[in-house]
Design a protein around this motif. Structure first.
Motif, PDB file in Angstrom:
ATOM      1  N   LEU A 281      30.150 -91.381  44.869  1.00 28.70           N
ATOM      2  CA  LEU A 281      29.812 -89.964  44.874  1.00 28.70           C
ATOM      3  C   LEU A 281      28.902 -89.638  43.709  1.00 28.70           C
ATOM      4  N   LEU A 282      27.831 -88.947  44.000  1.00 32.97           N
ATOM      5  CA  LEU A 282      26.919 -88.534  42.931  1.00 32.97           C
ATOM      6  C   LEU A 282      26.514 -87.090  43.161  1.00 32.97           C
ATOM      7  N   ARG A 283      26.725 -86.251  42.172  1.00 33.62           N
ATOM      8  CA  ARG A 283      26.273 -84.866  42.246  1.00 33.62           C
ATOM      9  C   ARG A 283      24.751 -84.865  42.123  1.00 33.62           C
ATOM     10  N   PRO A 284      24.084 -83.863  42.693  1.00 37.01           N
ATOM     11  CA  PRO A 284      22.610 -83.843  42.641  1.00 37.01           C
ATOM     12  C   PRO A 284      22.073 -83.967  41.211  1.00 37.01           C
ATOM     13  N   GLU A 285      22.806 -83.414  40.230  1.00 36.46           N
ATOM     14  CA  GLU A 285      22.308 -83.466  38.853  1.00 36.46           C
ATOM     15  C   GLU A 285      22.494 -84.854  38.235  1.00 36.46           C
ATOM     16  N   ASP A 286      23.255 -85.730  38.918  1.00 39.53           N
ATOM     17  CA  ASP A 286      23.436 -87.101  38.431  1.00 39.53           C
ATOM     18  C   ASP A 286      22.307 -88.021  38.893  1.00 39.53           C
ATOM     19  N   ILE A 287      21.565 -87.560  39.872  1.00 37.78           N
ATOM     20  CA  ILE A 287      20.528 -88.404  40.484  1.00 37.78           C
ATOM     21  C   ILE A 287      19.280 -88.443  39.595  1.00 37.78           C
ATOM     22  N   ARG A 288      18.722 -89.610  39.456  1.00 37.78           N
ATOM     23  CA  ARG A 288      17.445 -89.750  38.750  1.00 37.78           C
ATOM     24  C   ARG A 288      16.369 -90.140  39.753  1.00 37.78           C
ATOM     25  N   VAL A 289      15.290 -89.422  39.735  1.00 34.73           N
ATOM     26  CA  VAL A 289      14.172 -89.748  40.623  1.00 34.73           C
ATOM     27  C   VAL A 289      13.154 -90.529  39.798  1.00 34.73           C
ATOM     28  N   LEU A 290      12.854 -91.745  40.252  1.00 35.52           N
ATOM     29  CA  LEU A 290      12.003 -92.640  39.466  1.00 35.52           C
ATOM     30  C   LEU A 290      10.674 -92.892  40.169  1.00 35.52           C
ATOM     31  N   ASP A 291       9.780 -93.422  39.389  1.00 38.74           N
ATOM     32  CA  ASP A 291       8.477 -93.829  39.906  1.00 38.74           C
ATOM     33  C   ASP A 291       8.674 -94.955  40.934  1.00 38.74           C
ATOM     34  N   GLU A 295      11.577-100.819  38.707  1.00 38.08           N
ATOM     35  CA  GLU A 295      12.259-101.982  39.275  1.00 38.08           C
ATOM     36  C   GLU A 295      13.600-101.632  39.904  1.00 38.08           C
ATOM     37  N   GLN A 296      14.345-100.753  39.262  1.00 36.08           N
ATOM     38  CA  GLN A 296      15.646-100.394  39.831  1.00 36.08           C
ATOM     39  C   GLN A 296      15.492 -99.190  40.766  1.00 36.08           C
ATOM     40  N   GLY A 297      16.549 -98.938  41.499  1.00 38.39           N
ATOM     41  CA  GLY A 297      16.527 -97.779  42.384  1.00 38.39           C
ATOM     42  C   GLY A 297      16.239 -98.144  43.820  1.00 38.39           C
ATOM     43  N   VAL A 298      16.526 -97.160  44.699  1.00 36.95           N
ATOM     44  CA  VAL A 298      16.335 -97.345  46.133  1.00 36.95           C
ATOM     45  C   VAL A 298      15.096 -96.558  46.545  1.00 36.95           C
ATOM     46  N   ALA A 299      14.276 -97.153  47.363  1.00 44.02           N
ATOM     47  CA  ALA A 299      13.031 -96.498  47.740  1.00 44.02           C
ATOM     48  C   ALA A 299      13.279 -95.383  48.762  1.00 44.02           C
ATOM     49  N   GLY A 300      12.485 -94.329  48.637  1.00 46.17           N
ATOM     50  CA  GLY A 300      12.570 -93.216  49.582  1.00 46.17           C
ATOM     51  C   GLY A 300      11.352 -92.353  49.418  1.00 46.17           C
ATOM     52  N   LYS A 301      11.320 -91.232  50.155  1.00 49.30           N
ATOM     53  CA  LYS A 301      10.205 -90.319  49.941  1.00 49.30           C
ATOM     54  C   LYS A 301      10.693 -88.867  49.941  1.00 49.30           C
ATOM     55  N   ILE A 302       9.936 -88.052  49.206  1.00 50.23           N
ATOM     56  CA  ILE A 302      10.302 -86.644  49.059  1.00 50.23           C
ATOM     57  C   ILE A 302      10.056 -85.919  50.386  1.00 50.23           C
ATOM     58  N   LYS A 346      11.633 -93.630  43.877  1.00 56.37           N
ATOM     59  CA  LYS A 346      12.852 -94.424  43.915  1.00 56.37           C
ATOM     60  C   LYS A 346      13.985 -93.576  43.364  1.00 56.37           C
ATOM     61  N   VAL A 347      15.196 -93.822  43.873  1.00 61.35           N
ATOM     62  CA  VAL A 347      16.341 -93.015  43.496  1.00 61.35           C
ATOM     63  C   VAL A 347      17.358 -93.889  42.781  1.00 61.35           C
ATOM     64  N   SER A 348      17.849 -93.382  41.647  1.00 63.80           N
ATOM     65  CA  SER A 348      18.886 -94.120  40.943  1.00 63.80           C
ATOM     66  C   SER A 348      19.814 -93.135  40.242  1.00 63.80           C
TER      67      SER A 348
END
Lengths: 374, 285
Positions: A281-291, A295-302, A346-348
């Motif tokens: 579980l991650l609250r929206p404010e816990d999410i980091r949106v990365l470039d 290297e880390q994070g899951v790929a996605g798009k806005i 990327k999302v982490s």
């Protein structure tokens, strides 16, 4: 030491065959501000009506400071109610409304006058004593209802969604005012709401209810940061659920596979074993949106961006279609901070900010738009 | 901006409403007022000069007595209607929606039969050899028939029978509007059933009581055929006086004056009704 004021034990209530409360236990402490929070039909209003004496339980007992109240008529209970629609007597002036309870106690006239004046001063309505309820605004009527209920100095004040009829700004003001009153009077408040924000900001403790059962009982912080189950997590605040699988289990930590990402997380309280499904579980404010190059994070798009003033809220679609809500504070050093729709990212999240729950199945999402309780 | 269609429609409706009020309400009433201040004339019914003799005649002890007796019977009728209607309306507002519809339907069904016919039916029940007396005698409660017909009681029974729905319907409407939350609030603040009744239920249903009284009291003074059929010659209503003046005695000014007194009484009651509604804030501040 916290002392129990009102004790509900094994309360059950059915209405024409439908179980509304199912063996509910709850201890309410003296002087606390406790909120009953839940969606429409969860039993919170029924619970309040049982406390007030408007309904009687099929089973179970209600005791107030050691005295059994289960079958006591409402007029003989040392507690008062602030009704959802205020229930001010339309044919009486503000003064007479507030004086009603004292007149029923057959108090001397002088005492009534003095106590009503005090109660009206407390809610800043001393200049409105002669008005009729229909000559007042919604917020003023609300304050009369509160004055009328506290003038009898009850042990316990029951508030049935008292702010739901007010507009947003007034609701904020009344929340602060109610908190102030509760501190000054030292009366125990039992507050019913379906508004989780209201519950979190006002309460000492929150009782999350669903289907007549307590889902979680704790401080607002506990309920928000460490939800006991998926229902609470979904009902209180916005949440992202990432399905994960336990890979290895150590003394203090476990490794979990989330969207192909191997993360080492704190070991949760419940039993875990390799291969077990988990919810991260991650609250929206816990999410980091990365470039996207990170290297880390899951790929996605806005897919959506909402400017909220102090935060920028965005929705990101991951490759498998999972929707992620992110809420980021503006960076003073980067005035151009923003996203384009369709922008790859990327999302982490920061290690340790996640909360783990066992993988449950078949859990229905609570209604987003929760109307008044039945 | 108004559409082309709206404007003529609006005008037509306004003309219709105002025309209706002018020709069917205002004009007849003005004619009655006019008649009441004219002089009785055996040939053309009315003639000049204008005077207030008709009103003076109302204070004639003979007519004053009729008026007071009529008022007394109407008041008794209203009281009985209120005593039956209040609990009935209360209970009606408490039963389920389905049963409510059936009960209201049953209440309204008698209206489909002419009230004159129903009054004759009542006569058959109350007569010396009528249904009621036969029934009472057959179960041995009485040995010889009671004199029910041609009494004051018969008139009041007849009036209650005809007017009870007019008491129940406005009362039902205020009980329907009575918010359950207000009664709970009253209990919550320490009031028992009786206190809640006196301090909350009665004041909040008062507009319905007054509306019911208005709808019963005034017609109860005017329903002349009820005493004609059930009451004999001694139990007259103001309505009988008015009818007699117009049809038998041919004293139109006096009949007109008597009916104006009734109208003014009605207006006074309506004023009291408005006042009571304003008290509980149903109308503008």
């Amino acid at each position: 030491m916290k002392q129990t004021l009102l004790s509900l034990s094994n309360l059950s209530k059915q209405f024409s065959g439908k179980t509304v409360l199912d063996g509910l236990d709850l201890e309410i402490y003296d002087g606390e501000f406790i909120t009953l929070l839940g969606p429409s039909g969860c039993g919170k209003t029924t619970l309040l009506r049982l406390m007030a004496g408007f309904e009687h339980p099929d089973e179970g007992t209600i005791t107030l400071a050691g005295e059994d109240l289960t079958h006591t008529a409402p007029e003989n209970r040392p507690l008062n109610t602030v009704f959802q629609h205020y229930a001010l007597f339309p044919h009486m002036s503000v003064f007479d409304n507030v004086a009603y309870g004292l007149k029923m106690e057959k108090r001397p006239k002088d005492e009534i006058r003095q106590r009503v004046d005090e109660a009206l001063a407390m809610v800043q309505l001393q200049d409105f004593a002669r008005r009729k309820p229909h000559q007042l605004s919604g917020g003023q009527q609300q304050r009369v209802a509160i004055a009328r209920a506290v003038v009898k100095r009850p042990r316990l004040l029951l508030l049935d969604e008292p702010l739901s009829a007010l507009d947003y700004k007034l609701r904020r003001t009344m929340q602060v005012e109610l908190k102030r009153l509760q501190r000054e009077l030292g009366i125990t408040f039992v507050f019913v709401t379906h508004d989780q924000e209201e519950a979190l900001s006002m309460s000492d403790r929150v009782v999350v209810l669903k289907d007549g059962l307590v889902q979680q009982l704790g401080t607002p912080r506990e309920v928000y940061e460490r939800p006991a189950n998926l229902f609470t997590a979904r009902f209180v605040g916005e949440t992202n659920f990432f399905p994960g699988t336990v890979e290895t289990v150590d003394d203090d930590s476990i490794t979990v596979d989330v969207f192909g990402l191997k993360r080492t997380l704190r070991r949760p309280d419940f039993a875990v074993s390799g291969g077990q499904p988990l919810n991260v579980l991650l609250r929206p404010e816990d999410i980091r949106v990365l470039d996207p190059a990170d290297e880390q994070g899951v790929a996605g798009k806005i897919v959506e961006r909402n400017y909220k003033g102090s935060t920028l809220d965005s929705v990101i679609h991951l490759a498998d279609g999972t929707e992620v809500l992110a809420s980021e504070f503006f960076d003073e050093d980067d005035p151009a901070f923003d996203y384009r729709l369709g922008e790859p990212v990327k999302v982490s999240w920061v290690d340790g900010w996640e909360w783990l729950l066992p993988g449950e199945t078949g859990e229905a999402l609570p209604e987003e738009d929760v109307s008044a309780d039945a | 901006m108004h559409s082309v269609m709206q404007q003529p429609f609006k005008t037509a409706v306004l003309i219709l409403v105002w025309g209706w009020l002018l020709f069917l309400v205002l004009a007849p009433n003005l004619l009655v007022v006019g008649a009441s201040v004219m002089t009785r004339d055996p040939v053309s019914f009315l003639s000049l000069p204008l005077n207030l003799d008709a009103y003076r005649q109302l204070f004639d002890p003979l007519y004053l007595e009729v008026f007071l007796h009529s008022l007394y019977m109407a008041a008794m009728t209203t009281l009985v209607c209120l005593l039956i209607g209040y609990p009935f309306a209360w209970a009606l507002s408490k039963v389920g929606k389905q049963r409510q519809l059936i009960l209201i339907f049953l209440l309204i069904v008698p209206f489909w039969t002419n009230s004159l016919v129903r009054t004759y039916a009542l006569k058959l029940i109350l007569a010396t050899n009528g249904l009621l007396n036969s029934a009472l005698m057959s179960i041995g409660l009485i040995d010889e028939p009671l004199q029910l017909l041609y009494t004051e009681g018969a008139v009041i029974i007849g009036l209650v029978y005809l007017l009870l729905p007019f008491m129940i319907l406005p009362l039902y409407s205020v009980f329907e509007d009575l918010k359950q939350e207000l009664l709970l609030a009253s209990h919550d603040l320490g009031a028992g059933r009786l206190s809640t009744f006196i301090h909350v239920i009665v004041p909040l249903t008062l507009p319905g009581v007054l509306a019911g009284v208005m709808l019963v009291l005034l017609p109860a003074m005017g329903l002349f055929f009820v005493p004609d059929i059930l009451g004999g010659s001694r139990n007259l209503l103001v309505g009988n006086v008015i009818k007699n003046q117009f049809l038998d005695a041919r004293n139109w000014p006096f009949g007109a004056a008597a009916s104006i007194v009734l109208t003014v009484t009605m207006a006074f009651l309506m004023f009291a009704h408005r006042l009571s509604k304003r008290r509980i804030g149903e109308e503008g501040a």
